[in-house]
Design a protein around this motif. Structure first.
Motif, PDB file in Angstrom:
ATOM      1  N   UNK A 224       0.661  -1.182   0.366  1.00 13.83           N
ATOM      2  CA  UNK A 224       0.012   0.191  -0.136  1.00 13.83           C
ATOM      3  C   UNK A 224       0.667   1.239   0.297  1.00 13.83           C
ATOM      4  N   UNK A 225       0.834   2.028  -1.473  1.00 12.25           N
ATOM      5  CA  UNK A 225       1.986   3.495  -1.047  1.00 12.25           C
ATOM      6  C   UNK A 225       0.470   4.240  -1.173  1.00 12.25           C
ATOM      7  N   UNK A 226       1.198   5.631  -0.404  1.00 10.94           N
ATOM      8  CA  UNK A 226       0.443   6.287  -0.733  1.00 10.94           C
ATOM      9  C   UNK A 226       1.785   7.124  -0.885  1.00 10.94           C
ATOM     10  N   UNK A 227       0.642   8.472  -2.050  1.00  8.64           N
ATOM     11  CA  UNK A 227       2.259   9.776  -1.862  1.00  8.64           C
ATOM     12  C   UNK A 227       1.357  10.457  -1.810  1.00  8.64           C
ATOM     13  N   UNK A 228       2.688  11.064  -0.713  1.00  8.49           N
ATOM     14  CA  UNK A 228       2.453  12.292  -0.576  1.00  8.49           C
ATOM     15  C   UNK A 228       1.676  13.496  -1.592  1.00  8.49           C
ATOM     16  N   UNK A 229       0.344  14.845  -1.465  1.00  9.61           N
ATOM     17  CA  UNK A 229       0.592  15.662  -2.009  1.00  9.61           C
ATOM     18  C   UNK A 229      -0.248  15.216  -3.084  1.00  9.61           C
ATOM     19  N   UNK A 230      -0.916  14.158  -3.151  1.00 12.73           N
ATOM     20  CA  UNK A 230      -1.690  14.078  -3.901  1.00 12.73           C
ATOM     21  C   UNK A 230      -3.288  13.954  -3.403  1.00 12.73           C
ATOM     22  N   UNK A 231      -4.051  14.121  -4.705  1.00  8.82           N
ATOM     23  CA  UNK A 231      -5.343  13.766  -4.114  1.00  8.82           C
ATOM     24  C   UNK A 231      -6.246  12.488  -5.242  1.00  8.82           C
ATOM     25  N   UNK A 232      -7.537  12.097  -5.047  1.00  8.40           N
ATOM     26  CA  UNK A 232      -8.180  11.371  -6.074  1.00  8.40           C
ATOM     27  C   UNK A 232      -7.555  11.602  -7.513  1.00  8.40           C
ATOM     28  N   UNK A 233      -7.263  12.526  -7.818  1.00  9.39           N
ATOM     29  CA  UNK A 233      -7.526  12.360  -9.685  1.00  9.39           C
ATOM     30  C   UNK A 233      -5.996  12.642  -9.953  1.00  9.39           C
ATOM     31  N   UNK A 234      -4.938  12.783  -8.893  1.00  2.00           N
ATOM     32  CA  UNK A 234      -3.581  12.548  -9.296  1.00  2.00           C
ATOM     33  C   UNK A 234      -3.408  11.548 -10.396  1.00  2.00           C
ATOM     34  N   UNK A 235      -3.478  10.431  -9.618  1.00  2.00           N
ATOM     35  CA  UNK A 235      -3.222   9.545 -10.311  1.00  2.00           C
ATOM     36  C   UNK A 235      -3.708   9.098 -12.007  1.00  2.00           C
ATOM     37  N   UNK A 236      -4.207  10.312 -12.278  1.00  2.00           N
ATOM     38  CA  UNK A 236      -5.083  10.346 -13.608  1.00  2.00           C
ATOM     39  C   UNK A 236      -4.866  10.760 -14.515  1.00  2.00           C
ATOM     40  N   UNK A 237      -5.321  11.760 -15.684  1.00  2.00           N
ATOM     41  CA  UNK A 237      -4.812  12.979 -16.349  1.00  2.00           C
ATOM     42  C   UNK A 237      -4.919  13.635 -16.210  1.00  2.00           C
ATOM     43  N   UNK A 238      -5.834  13.935 -15.627  1.00  2.00           N
ATOM     44  CA  UNK A 238      -6.728  14.869 -14.918  1.00  2.00           C
ATOM     45  C   UNK A 238      -5.554  16.431 -14.788  1.00  2.00           C
ATOM     46  N   UNK A 239      -4.599  16.318 -13.924  1.00  2.00           N
ATOM     47  CA  UNK A 239      -3.927  17.261 -14.064  1.00  2.00           C
ATOM     48  C   UNK A 239      -3.052  17.919 -15.141  1.00  2.00           C
ATOM     49  N   UNK A 240      -3.015  17.013 -16.334  1.00  2.00           N
ATOM     50  CA  UNK A 240      -2.719  17.209 -17.770  1.00  2.00           C
ATOM     51  C   UNK A 240      -3.808  18.765 -18.067  1.00  2.00           C
ATOM     52  N   UNK A 241      -4.774  18.340 -17.426  1.00  2.00           N
ATOM     53  CA  UNK A 241      -5.597  19.830 -18.288  1.00  2.00           C
ATOM     54  C   UNK A 241      -6.544  20.748 -17.616  1.00  2.00           C
ATOM     55  N   UNK A 242      -6.699  19.918 -15.981  1.00  2.00           N
ATOM     56  CA  UNK A 242      -7.855  20.690 -15.456  1.00  2.00           C
ATOM     57  C   UNK A 242      -6.795  21.389 -14.470  1.00  2.00           C
ATOM     58  N   UNK A 243      -7.721  22.634 -13.273  1.00  2.00           N
ATOM     59  CA  UNK A 243      -6.825  23.473 -13.124  1.00  2.00           C
ATOM     60  C   UNK A 243      -5.993  23.054 -11.522  1.00  2.00           C
ATOM     61  N   UNK A 244      -4.679  23.404 -11.021  1.00  2.00           N
ATOM     62  CA  UNK A 244      -4.624  22.754 -10.193  1.00  2.00           C
ATOM     63  C   UNK A 244      -4.418  22.797  -9.261  1.00  2.00           C
ATOM     64  N   UNK A 245      -5.761  22.578  -8.892  1.00  4.43           N
ATOM     65  CA  UNK A 245      -6.150  23.134  -7.475  1.00  4.43           C
ATOM     66  C   UNK A 245      -5.893  21.766  -6.606  1.00  4.43           C
ATOM     67  N   UNK A 246      -4.818  22.088  -5.377  1.00  6.02           N
ATOM     68  CA  UNK A 246      -4.782  20.760  -4.709  1.00  6.02           C
ATOM     69  C   UNK A 246      -6.100  19.864  -4.316  1.00  6.02           C
ATOM     70  N   UNK A 247      -6.756  20.294  -4.076  1.00 11.67           N
ATOM     71  CA  UNK A 247      -8.238  19.400  -3.865  1.00 11.67           C
ATOM     72  C   UNK A 247      -8.610  18.600  -5.023  1.00 11.67           C
ATOM     73  N   UNK A 248      -8.133  19.242  -5.868  1.00 14.03           N
ATOM     74  CA  UNK A 248      -8.968  18.346  -6.854  1.00 14.03           C
ATOM     75  C   UNK A 248      -8.080  18.058  -7.818  1.00 14.03           C
ATOM     76  N   UNK A 249      -6.823  17.791  -7.670  1.00 18.15           N
ATOM     77  CA  UNK A 249      -5.707  17.264  -8.584  1.00 18.15           C
ATOM     78  C   UNK A 249      -4.654  16.844  -7.830  1.00 18.15           C
ATOM     79  N   UNK A 250      -4.825  17.640  -6.738  1.00 16.97           N
ATOM     80  CA  UNK A 250      -3.145  17.560  -5.583  1.00 16.97           C
ATOM     81  C   UNK A 250      -2.104  18.678  -5.875  1.00 16.97           C
ATOM     82  N   UNK A 251      -1.022  18.632  -5.298  1.00 14.87           N
ATOM     83  CA  UNK A 251      -0.112  19.745  -5.180  1.00 14.87           C
ATOM     84  C   UNK A 251       1.226  19.516  -6.126  1.00 14.87           C
ATOM     85  N   UNK A 252       0.650  18.499  -7.163  1.00 17.79           N
ATOM     86  CA  UNK A 252       2.200  17.528  -7.313  1.00 17.79           C
ATOM     87  C   UNK A 252       3.016  18.229  -8.817  1.00 17.79           C
TER      88      UNK A 252
END
Length: 469
Positions: free
Chosen positions: A400-428
């Motif tokens: 079980x690996x917990x990624x610091x600074x991540x949110x639920x959508x961090x692990x998808x393509x969402x950070x590439x095109x959604x607003x970089x809000x920590x609650x939405x796509x994490x802070x990475x």
């Protein structure tokens, strides 16, 4: 335009932005600089507007061009006036500048996704198949003759062809990409224009490219997206795996994917909705998970038929079904866990931030990698405890690996095109989430499916807080 260089803007868009700012500020310059600045800004704005009109203008640039045009009009009139009267134009200049900056901010927040180049030895091809299971009724409809149908997109190692046109991101065609983007926006309750840039994006894979020569048979990774997600939601991850010698098969699950386009032209939108009753929602989620788990097993069977040549396709004789992993994100991760418990043909499992939904989990033999977002104290109190209990049912070593600074959508393509809000796509940032997801899962798959030597725990620990179970 597909190239962005700064703040999500292409070179010509940067010229338009700079020209608009110059036009807003020109009227406040000394008289000797005001006239040449105004006409230089006007020329740059006009040329960039023409180029954008030819190449295709993004809605985010409309406020930039409008603000510049208004500033040009008022600035040209001011050239005939004395400087003493310019203070009357301060509110107008402020409004124009706000309009220009709002457009620039929108372009930065909602850019066209640019997919990272796969780092493996192979180029990447992609193809789409549609398969119907004659042995399962479609429970989402009332028709007694309706059988369960799934749409599957494959990414695979391919031969390099620098002249080949890359695949659309969200569909086989531009029209399908628009339909999927609109369906996803509708599902999320967003204005449709928010996903316009995703609909126009291209990937790093080539449609129906010839399979790479050599390499023998490739391990297979099946992927189930999140609830309301679509098969392409983790394209950056799929392309990275394919470039490293895996075949990734991602599913559209009709009636709980946001939108699915079938080969007969039908478009199926999600019928999933929350009732507000937690117990009823949990019961429904368990039902959807069971259907998805059966979809994963069915697709694995079809891939075996494809490999044997019973189904025509590019990958005949190139798939190693004995080395297959069930993977998924969110509800898809729960489905992967359940599919592996029910189907011993799966040799490994990856649950990407998915809450287990199997109402009666039992011991299973496959190793599991569970990626979880950065769960804060007091947040989702049942998630990690239930996930840990399920992982402990595996008779193999699981992680079980917990990624610091991540949110639920961090692990998808969402950070590439959604607003970089920590609650939405994490802070990475834009690219770290997809990169970490790919790196961690590749390390696990190399060990689980290819038996590559090395310290897997040490490799995974580079990306977050690891618990070995």
């Amino acid at each position: 335009m597909t190239v962005t260089v700064l703040f999500g803007l292409s070179p010509v868009e940067l010229v338009a932005l700079a020209a608009a700012v110059v036009l807003v500020l020109a009227r406040w310059l000394p008289p000797g600089a005001r006239r040449p600045s105004t006409w230089a800004g006007a020329a740059a704005l006009a040329v960039s507007a023409i180029v954008l009109a030819v190449l295709g203008i993004r809605w985010q640039l409309i406020p930039v061009l409008a603000g510049g045009a208004i500033a040009l009009t008022s600035g040209a009139l001011s050239l005939r006036r004395r400087r003493a009267r310019l203070w009357l134009a301060l509110p107008g200049s402020a409004a124009c500048l706000a309009l220009v900056l709002a457009g620039a901010a929108a372009a930065w927040a909602l850019p066209r996704p640019v997919f990272p180049e796969p780092s493996g030895a192979y180029a990447v091809g992609t193809t789409v198949a549609q398969w119907t299971d004659p042995d399962r009724a479609e429970t989402a409809t009332s028709r007694t003759d309706d059988r369960r149908t799934v749409v599957v997109q494959l990414w695979y190692p391919a031969r390099r062809d620098p002249a080949a046109r890359p695949a659309w991101y969200l569909g086989r065609t531009a029209e399908e990409a628009r339909l999927v983007a609109h369906g996803e926006a509708d599902y999320l309750g967003l204005p449709r224009f928010v996903l316009d840039e995703a609909a126009r994006a291209h990937t790093r894979s080539v449609p129906d490219a010839p399979v790479a020569a050599g390499g023998g048979r490739f391990p297979v990774v099946l992927f189930s997206p999140g609830l309301g997600g679509v098969r392409t939601q983790s394209t950056a991850w799929a392309q990275e795996l394919a470039g490293r010698g895996y075949v990734v098969a991602a599913l559209d699950h009709p009636y709980d994917s946001a939108v699915v386009t079938l080969t007969d032209g039908r478009t199926i939108r999600t019928r999933v909705a929350s009732t507000g009753d937690q117990a009823e929602d949990d019961r429904r989620a368990a039902g959807w998970t069971a259907v998805r788990a059966a979809d994963l097993s069915f697709v694995l069977t079809q891939l075996g038929r494809l490999d044997r040549g019973e189904i025509p396709g590019l990958l005949t004789g190139r798939l190693d079904i004995r080395r297959a992993a069930a993977t998924g994100h969110s509800l898809g991760g729960a489905a992967a866990l359940q599919a592996a418990r029910q189907d011993p043909r799966f040799a490994a499992v990856i649950d990407i931030d998915g809450f287990p939904r199997d109402p009666a989990p039992r011991p299973f033999g496959q190793p599991v990698l569970a990626l979880t977002h950065d769960v804060k104290p007091g947040e989702e109190p049942d998630y990690l405890s239930r996930l840990t209990r399920v992982l402990q049912l595996s008779t193999a070593t699981s992680y079980r690996l917990t990624v610091p600074g991540s949110a639920h959508l961090t692990f998808t393509d969402a950070p590439l095109f959604l607003p970089p809000l920590p609650t939405l796509v994490g802070s990475l940032g834009r690219t770290a989430g997809p990169r970490i997801t790919a790196a961690a899962t590749v390390a696990f798959l190399d060990a689980a499916l290819r038996s590559e030597p090395g310290d897997l725990a040490a490799a995974l620990s580079r990306y977050g807080h690891l618990t070995v179970l």
